[in-house]
Design an enzyme around this catalytic site. Structure first.
Site, PDB file in Angstrom:
ATOM      1  N   GLU A 162       0.037   0.483  -4.191  1.00 16.41           N
ATOM      2  CA  GLU A 162       0.472  -0.864  -3.789  1.00 16.41           C
ATOM      3  C   GLU A 162      -0.746  -1.758  -3.592  1.00 16.41           C
ATOM      4  OE1 GLU A 162       3.122  -1.238  -0.492  1.00 16.41           O
ATOM      5  OE2 GLU A 162       4.514   0.298  -1.216  1.00 16.41           O
ATOM      6  N   GLU A 216       3.867   6.040   3.169  1.00 22.82           N
ATOM      7  CA  GLU A 216       3.044   5.485   4.241  1.00 22.82           C
ATOM      8  C   GLU A 216       3.249   6.188   5.589  1.00 22.82           C
ATOM      9  OE1 GLU A 216       3.874   1.262   4.171  1.00 22.82           O
ATOM     10  OE2 GLU A 216       2.364   0.930   2.633  1.00 22.82           O
TER      11      GLU A 216
END
Length: 841
Positions: free
Chosen positions: A260, A191
């Site tokens: 995710e 991320e």
């Protein structure tokens, strides 16, 4: 085509739970294989695959529970387990490694392989994960010249050393796909694209370095970078979030992957319980595969708790990490979410060959309704996704010769042969489990034989003694402790009266702190405590004090509740009383102000009870010195100890810590994590109802407002002894009452369902427990919901007797919902018949 040649990857994947139930072994084959990606597909041995995955964080569970949890994930239709690798746990001190117990990464990966499943290894080594300091060991912070997560040689050297350690370990154990192991994908960084602009050109250079460094490890499997739109073409960039149907990889050859899919959200100590509905989660998955997705991972599929002093991770995140996952934090099936998704997985895997051939057509049907058709190359077989993303309006769709379909708002229907609806994300045809907590059946109340106690030995600190370092500055907390403890003592003294520069008498102590908790003592007396609230961990502490003539000791105990884990430069966010200022302010006619920030400060790390291991049950100090009379209640800085019998049965065990203030708990030397039941949930934002329609966010469908943030703490049965020699130890920081503490078990109290005609009702009490009674059963048009069912205008007379005969006395039962099973219901022709049942376990 981008290829990674492998020699041993399982060629088969779990197709449907029904196949697994027939005991057909679909374990991976240790033979030559190729893992490639091209044309938007992920291929194994040249065969394109649909991958259904779920995240498990191995340090959060126990070794003994891994096989059962992984099997439950597989039984729910998953074929892959995804996990982070936690640098802080594996290298708590520089070049000192720990892969023992529940940190045994190799054993965890082999357990996945033994279950016949793939693995995705997310090395990171930054993980976020609501994990303390983002998974970084805090000793990194103190390395000279280091800048974390950027183009800094000191940091890159450490990151490469750890990454190489993990890859080489897995190679040695033959765990990568080239060697016949389960690992089909690996991840580097995590991320970073969310925050990389803050690092400028150095951030871009860092990402390029990460990609090349990862490839240099020669793992033989593709590498991914999640949330990194500008990932180098040698990486597969992937999506994280609540919805990823609109995501597109930056390389047309790359498969569309969702690393995710957030099944819920985490909870803060003062935050309500978040809930993401089964309908919305299924909707997000179906939309993703409708739009060309090939790999989807639930974050989490099996959540867990935080352990040890630092496992609370991000500031003020609760010990429980339930995440509203398909399996709850105790390992129970979270119904209806687990069952509803299982049915979706069965449909997707059955259509794997069609979905991966990439022959699609899309048609806009008006009002946002979209029909997407997937066909095989021969045109002989097809599957359609009929989606209605409108958040409020249902849709009636006429596909002319292929049928008419009712598609509720915010739902997707999946049609085999594009004619027969086999699944709709908003139509739940699986059971809802009502979980209950039952008293400890191993003994009569009270649960504990007796409580013993001892005070935390703080006389040395309160006298300004015991410090291990000195400074004329107020130092940042983690720079001193390296997070070896939540606690740091700041100790100084001032003189008052004739030989001092301060007057004797009343003054005000003012402390500016960056958090998170502060306890203040003057001349060995506690004058007050304070902590950050509402997400603001910085605060100013002020309390009146009295200075006596001569030396006055001012002792400040700073406590952290997890370190920051996310954001640009989060590693530089300070903790403790760094810089202060710490001041003494005159009161009334006394205008004196004394800044103590540049005083000589002595620092002591941690509590004496920590160092002496009062909690482990093995050290001399943990066994001796306990008082068994005059049990103090609401007393800060106190250790409590008691013994108990393990609850009977196999149901998960919890300890109810209602009545305690703030502290830490251990059972038989095993940490249960931090507790803070005295911290209430904010009183607004919750609702008794939850509408699955419309986009989900972490502030939607909240519950538990005004109650305790967390009162129940999971005690894995592997922690317990069979006899009555189990020991519970509590460290109470701010004052609590242990008398209310008790052990309970978590189980299914009732199982209920509302299943449409043409489907199969499946009921189970879990854990081998039997269905003891049927409280309600109606086949027709029953009304209401679980725990409030009632008969409608039509009902089959044999409804109750049929369900009783099929289910009572069994641990599970299965019933086809049809008139052939129940007889005539006398419902009108336009009524959609269904069966509603409520069973007692």
């Amino acid at each position: 085509m981008i290829k990674f040649f492998t020699m041993g990857l399982c060629r088969y994947m779990l197709l449907v739970f029904a196949v697994a139930a027939l005991c057909i072994d679909l374990t991976f084959l240790a033979s030559a294989a190729e893992v490639t990606y091209d044309g938007g597909n992920l291929l194994i041995d040249g065969v394109p695959k649909v991958i259904l995955s779920g995240s498990i964080h191995y340090p959060r569970s126990t070794v003994q529970m891994w096989p059962d949890l992984i099997q439950k994930a597989k039984a729910g239709g998953l074929d892959t387990i995804e996990t982070y690798v936690f640098w802080d746990r594996h290298e708590p001190n520089r070049r000192q490694y720990d892969f023992s117990g529940n940190l045994d990464l190799v054993r965890f990966l082999k357990t996945i392989q033994d279950a016949g499943m793939n693995a995705i290894l997310r090395i990171g080594p930054y993980v976020c994960a609501e994990w303390n300091y983002g998974g970084y060991p805090v000793w990194l912070h103190n390395l000279p010249g280091i800048q974390i997560r950027t183009d800094n040689q000191v940091y890159k050297d450490e990151m490469e050393t750890f990454t190489k350690l993990i890859v080489d370990m897995c190679k040695k154990e033959k765990l990568f796909a080239p060697q016949g192991g389960p690992i089909i994908l690996a991840q580097i960084e995590n991320e970073y694209g969310n925050i990389d602009k803050s690092y400028g050109e150095a951030g871009k250079n860092y990402i390029k370095w990460c990609a090349q460094m990862a490839l240099n490890q020669n793992a033989g499997v593709p590498w991914v970078m999640c949330q990194q739109a500008d990932a180098p073409q040698t990486m597969i960039n992937t999506c994280n979030g609540f919805y990823c149907d609109n995501f597109k990889p930056n390389n047309p050859k790359s498969p569309k992957m969702w690393t995710e899919n957030w099944t819920g959200w985490f909870k803060n100590w003062d935050g309500a319980n978040p809930h993401r509905t089964a309908e919305d989660l299924a909707f997000s998955v179906a939309r993703f595969f409708q739009s060309g997705g090939v790999l989807q991972n639930y974050y989490m599929v099996i959540p867990w708790r935080n352990q040890l002093w630092s496992y609370c991770r991000g500031p003020y995140i609760t010990t429980s990490y339930d995440y509203d996952a398909p399996l709850d934090e105790y390992g129970n099936l979270n119904q209806p979410k687990w069952g509803h998704l299982k049915k979706l997985h069965e449909v997707l895997k059955s259509a794997e060959n069609i979905l991966t051939q990439r022959s699609t057509t899309e048609k806009q049907l008006g009002n946002g309704v979209v029909l997407t058709k997937y066909s095989d190359k021969a045109g002989n077989d097809s599957i359609c996704f009929l989606s209605n993303p409108n958040g409020s309006n249902d849709a009636n769709v006429d596909l002319q010769g292929d049928g008419k379909f009712f598609v509720p708002a915010w739902s997707v229907s999946i049609l085999t042969d594009c004619k027969t609806e086999v699944y709709n994300t908003a139509k739940i045809n699986t059971q809802t489990s009502i979980m209950v907590k039952k008293p400890n059946g191993a003994q009569n109340e009270p649960d504990f034989s007796k409580w013993e106690w001892k005070g935390e030995p703080i006389k040395d600190a309160l006298g300004g003694n015991g410090g291990t370092s000195n400074s004329t500055q107020l130092l940042e907390q983690k720079a001193v402790t390296a997070d070896s403890s939540d606690y740091l003592w700041y100790m100084t003294s001032v003189n008052a009266g004739a030989n001092g520069d301060l007057p004797v008498g009343s003054m005000t102590l003012r402390v500016n702190t960056t958090g998170h908790v502060l306890h203040a003592y003057v001349n060995k007396k506690r004058i007050g405590s304070q902590w950050g609230k509402d997400g603001n961990y910085k605060f100013v502490f002020e309390q009146p004090i009295k200075l006596r003539k001569g030396r006055n000791d001012i002792i400040l105990l700073s406590a952290t509740v997890g370190l920051p884990n996310y954001g640009a430069f989060y590693d530089l966010v300070p903790a403790g009383i760094v810089g202060g200022p710490v001041q003494l302010l005159g009161t009334g006619s006394v205008n004196t102000t004394k800044d103590l920030s540049s005083n000589l400060w002595s620092y002591k790390i941690g509590l004496n009870g920590e160092k002496k291991k009062f909690y482990d049950g093995k050290s001399k100090e943990s066994i001796t010195g306990w008082e068994d009379e005059a049990l103090p209640l609401r007393r800060p800085m106190t250790w409590y100890k008691t013994t108990f019998k393990a609850p009977l049965g196999r149901d998960p065990v919890v300890v109810d810590l209602q009545g305690m203030g703030k502290g830490h708990a251990w059972v038989n030397g095993h940490s249960l994590g931090r507790f803070w039941p005295s911290m209430p949930v904010k009183g607004s934002g919750c609702s008794a109802t939850c509408d699955y329609r419309g986009g989900y966010g972490s502030d939607k469908c909240l519950t538990n407002c005004g109650n305790t943030s967390q009162r129940w703490y999971h005690v894995p049965r592997s922690f317990l002894f069979d006899d009555d020699s189990n020991t519970l130890i509590l460290f109470e920081e701010i004052g609590g009452n242990p008398i209310q503490v008790n052990f309970q078990t978590v189980t299914v109290g009732k199982a209920c369902a509302s299943v449409e005609e043409g489907n199969t009702l499946e009921l189970s009490c879990q854990g081998g427990r039997r269905i003891s009674a049927i409280e309600f059963a109606s086949y027709g048009n029953p009304q209401g919901k679980c725990e409030s069912f009632k008969k409608g205008t039509c009902d089959a007379a044999k409804s109750l007797s049929v369900v009783q005969k099929a289910c009572v006395g069994r641990d599970s039962c299965s019933i086809n919902v049809s008139e052939a099973t129940f007889g005539a219901s006398n419902c009108a022709a336009d009524v959609t018949k269904k069966l509603a049942v409520q069973a007692v376990c």
